[in-house]
Design a protein around this motif. Structure first.
Motif, mmCIF file in Angstrom:
data_model
loop_
_atom_site.group_PDB
_atom_site.id
_atom_site.type_symbol
_atom_site.label_atom_id
_atom_site.label_comp_id
_atom_site.label_asym_id
_atom_site.label_seq_id
_atom_site.Cartn_x
_atom_site.Cartn_y
_atom_site.Cartn_z
ATOM 1 N N SER A 17 -11.170 0.846 21.680
ATOM 2 C CA SER A 17 -10.222 -0.132 22.203
ATOM 3 C C SER A 17 -10.736 -0.663 23.533
ATOM 4 N N PRO A 18 -10.672 -1.973 23.749
ATOM 5 C CA PRO A 18 -11.088 -2.526 25.046
ATOM 6 C C PRO A 18 -10.029 -2.340 26.129
ATOM 7 N N TYR A 19 -8.854 -1.888 25.745
ATOM 8 C CA TYR A 19 -7.728 -1.815 26.672
ATOM 9 C C TYR A 19 -7.396 -0.407 27.142
ATOM 10 N N HIS A 20 -7.590 0.586 26.285
ATOM 11 C CA HIS A 20 -7.060 1.921 26.537
ATOM 12 C C HIS A 20 -8.120 2.855 27.115
ATOM 13 N N THR A 21 -7.762 3.482 28.238
ATOM 14 C CA THR A 21 -8.650 4.403 28.938
ATOM 15 C C THR A 21 -8.287 5.845 28.572
ATOM 16 N N ASP A 22 -9.045 6.787 29.122
ATOM 17 C CA ASP A 22 -8.726 8.199 28.913
ATOM 18 C C ASP A 22 -7.340 8.523 29.454
ATOM 19 N N SER A 23 -6.963 7.869 30.538
ATOM 20 C CA SER A 23 -5.627 8.084 31.111
ATOM 21 C C SER A 23 -4.550 7.670 30.129
ATOM 22 N N HIS A 24 -4.738 6.536 29.468
ATOM 23 C CA HIS A 24 -3.752 6.063 28.500
ATOM 24 C C HIS A 24 -3.672 7.003 27.295
ATOM 25 N N ALA A 30 0.855 13.305 25.804
ATOM 26 C CA ALA A 30 1.907 13.985 26.554
ATOM 27 C C ALA A 30 3.276 13.417 26.206
ATOM 28 N N CYS A 31 3.357 12.103 26.100
ATOM 29 C CA CYS A 31 4.610 11.438 25.719
ATOM 30 C C CYS A 31 5.054 11.876 24.329
ATOM 31 N N PRO A 68 9.591 5.783 33.722
ATOM 32 C CA PRO A 68 8.553 4.921 33.145
ATOM 33 C C PRO A 68 9.088 3.645 32.503
ATOM 34 N N ALA A 69 10.415 3.497 32.402
ATOM 35 C CA ALA A 69 10.980 2.250 31.875
ATOM 36 C C ALA A 69 10.995 1.149 32.921
ATOM 37 N N GLY A 89 2.834 15.441 34.793
ATOM 38 C CA GLY A 89 1.594 15.989 35.321
ATOM 39 C C GLY A 89 0.351 15.311 34.809
ATOM 40 N N VAL A 90 0.523 14.158 34.153
ATOM 41 C CA VAL A 90 -0.606 13.473 33.502
ATOM 42 C C VAL A 90 -0.985 12.182 34.211
ATOM 43 N N VAL A 91 0.019 11.397 34.618
ATOM 44 C CA VAL A 91 -0.243 10.087 35.216
ATOM 45 C C VAL A 91 0.395 10.026 36.603
ATOM 46 N N LYS A 92 -0.408 9.743 37.611
ATOM 47 C CA LYS A 92 0.139 9.545 38.952
ATOM 48 C C LYS A 92 0.909 8.229 38.991
ATOM 49 N N VAL A 93 1.979 8.193 39.774
ATOM 50 C CA VAL A 93 2.810 6.990 39.801
ATOM 51 C C VAL A 93 2.012 5.771 40.264
#
Length: 436
Positions: A17-24, A30-31, A68-69, A89-93
């Motif tokens: 995917s050109p859009y999604h990183t390891d963070s995503h 986790a979600c 996250p909404a 604990g996965v994504v910093k704000v």
């Protein structure tokens, strides 16, 4: 593990995917785990009962999983002051972007029951953003922390019996008292999602003359407040969404609850619409996936005329046509989300407002096709509120909720083209001016 075709977008199946990183990707996993544990396992039961238990809202709030909404970029100063530094604990704000937001909405809706997500996030998605962007420092200090901590809940109050997509014709009035200390609000708000649980309503009211310039936004207290009457509206879908009819009879509201400035309500409403419509588009696309993949799974095992339904060319034809439209829509939504994540808000509003309206309208149309296909392929089971076809039968009743709220379909189709024409003409004028 094999995945049912059309159940997930390609990037979630491990494809590039050109859009999604390891963070995503980490956030999606986790979600998914959180939603399956705290929401999806019982979502159908809660929808049947007609209410989302209070402990579910508290669980989401305690884990900061309502936040996250909010529209990215998030209000970092406020969140960190309140001790919110990351999600699961996965994504910093500070790293949370519109792609993370899209994943969050998709995972919420993956249970196939839109009402439960409406009950959970309507305040953060719709009622709170105008307070963050336009509320005074005093108003923010008084209420935002309580919203973030889940101590109070909210709803957005725009639609009325006589004004839906035609926002400029809102009639609910707010008139200042002679001493200038309060507004007195009179009127009605209808089809208000989350209204039966809300402590406050971020409400569009008329403080001036007719038309858009007479509109303002007021944070109106609801629960137990004198002059406020709330009753539940029964809708064809989204039972757990708490849809309400709110009547306001000489309701006194402190002038400090004015959001922004008088007469600026239309601007605030329209800017909030882009976020709302994108959220709806993402959620509806996910619902289409749930419906079509459920049908795909069913026809693989259901036999008729001594062979699986999947062996019937007409069945494959139905799946193929709907699948093509679904994947096309999904790819467009991913593109829009990526653009929102990488454009300044002012540029995004101008360039993508019309396209977001168009995508929202298109999502409803595609969802309608996918869920109709699913019901037909389930046959009698798709017409039954229990059993194998329970989920697709419920989703079929969600079609009006996909095609009407957030701006009805025909209005949005027209708005999209008008916005594209407006942008084109503005750019032509700019080019002509540059030549002079």
């Amino acid at each position: 593990m094999a995945s049912i075709p059309f159940s997930s977008p390609p990037w979630m199946l491990g494809l590039p995917s050109p859009y999604h990183t390891d963070s995503h990707r980490a956030w999606q996993k986790a979600c998914r785990a959180f939603m399956q544990k705290h929401l999806h396992a019982h979502a159908l039961d809660w929808e049947n009962e007609g209410d989302l238990p209070a402990h579910v809202y508290k669980t989401f709030s305690d884990h900061n999983m309502l936040l996250p909404a909010l529209p990215p970029p998030l209000p970092l100063g406020m969140l960190k002051e309140l001790g919110v530094h990351d999600f699961l604990g996965v994504v910093k704000v500070e790293d949370f972007d519109y792609i993370h937001f899209s994943i969050y909405i998709s995972e919420l809706r993956a249970c196939g029951v839109p009402g439960v997500s409406s009950a959970l996030i309507s305040d953060m998605a719709y009622a709170v953003p105008p307070l963050i962007k336009y509320g005074s420092a005093e108003l923010q200090k008084r209420v935002l922390g309580r919203f973030v901590k889940g101590e109070i809940r909210g709803c957005i109050g725009i639609t009325e019996p006589g004004a839906g997509s035609d926002v400029a014709n809102i009639a609910a009035s707010a008139v200042k008292t002679p001493d200038g200390r309060h507004y007195v609000v009179n009127g009605e708000k209808k089809w208000i999602t989350n209204g039966i649980w809300a402590d406050y309503c971020t409400m569009a009211v008329r403080t001036g003359g007719p038309g858009a310039t007479g509109l303002s936004i007021l944070l109106v207290p609801l629960k137990g407040h004198p002059g406020v009457s709330i009753r539940r509206l029964k809708t064809s879908g989204g039972t757990t969404g708490g849809t309400a009819y709110i009547e306001l009879d000489d309701v006194k509201v402190p002038v400090e609850n004015l959001v922004g400035e008088e007469g600026q309500g239309m601007k605030m409403i329209m800017r909030n619409f882009n976020h709302e419509r994108l959220l709806i588009t993402i959620g509806v696309t996910t619902s289409a996936r749930v419906a079509l993949s459920s049908a795909f799974e069913y026809v693989m095992k259901r036999e008729a005329f001594n062979k699986p339904l999947m062996d019937q060319p007409v069945v494959r034809n139905r799946l193929a046509k709907c699948g093509a439209e679904l994947e096309s829509l999904s790819a467009w939504v991913e593109q829009l989300v990526f653009q929102m994540a990488n454009l300044e808000k002012s540029v995004s509003d101008a360039e993508l407002g019309g396209l977001t309206a168009l995508a929202k309208a298109r999502a409803g149309i595609v969802f309608d096709k996918c869920v109709r296909c699913a019901v037909l392929l389930f046959g009698g089971n798709g017409f039954t509120r229990t059993g194998q076809g329970e989920l697709v039968e419920k989703l079929y009743r969600e079609v009006p909720g996909a095609r009407i709220p957030g701006g009805s379909e025909d209005v949005l189709l027209d708005l999209a083209v008008r916005q594209l024409v407006k942008n084109y003409r503005a750019k032509v004028r700019a080019l002509e001016s540059a030549k002079l």
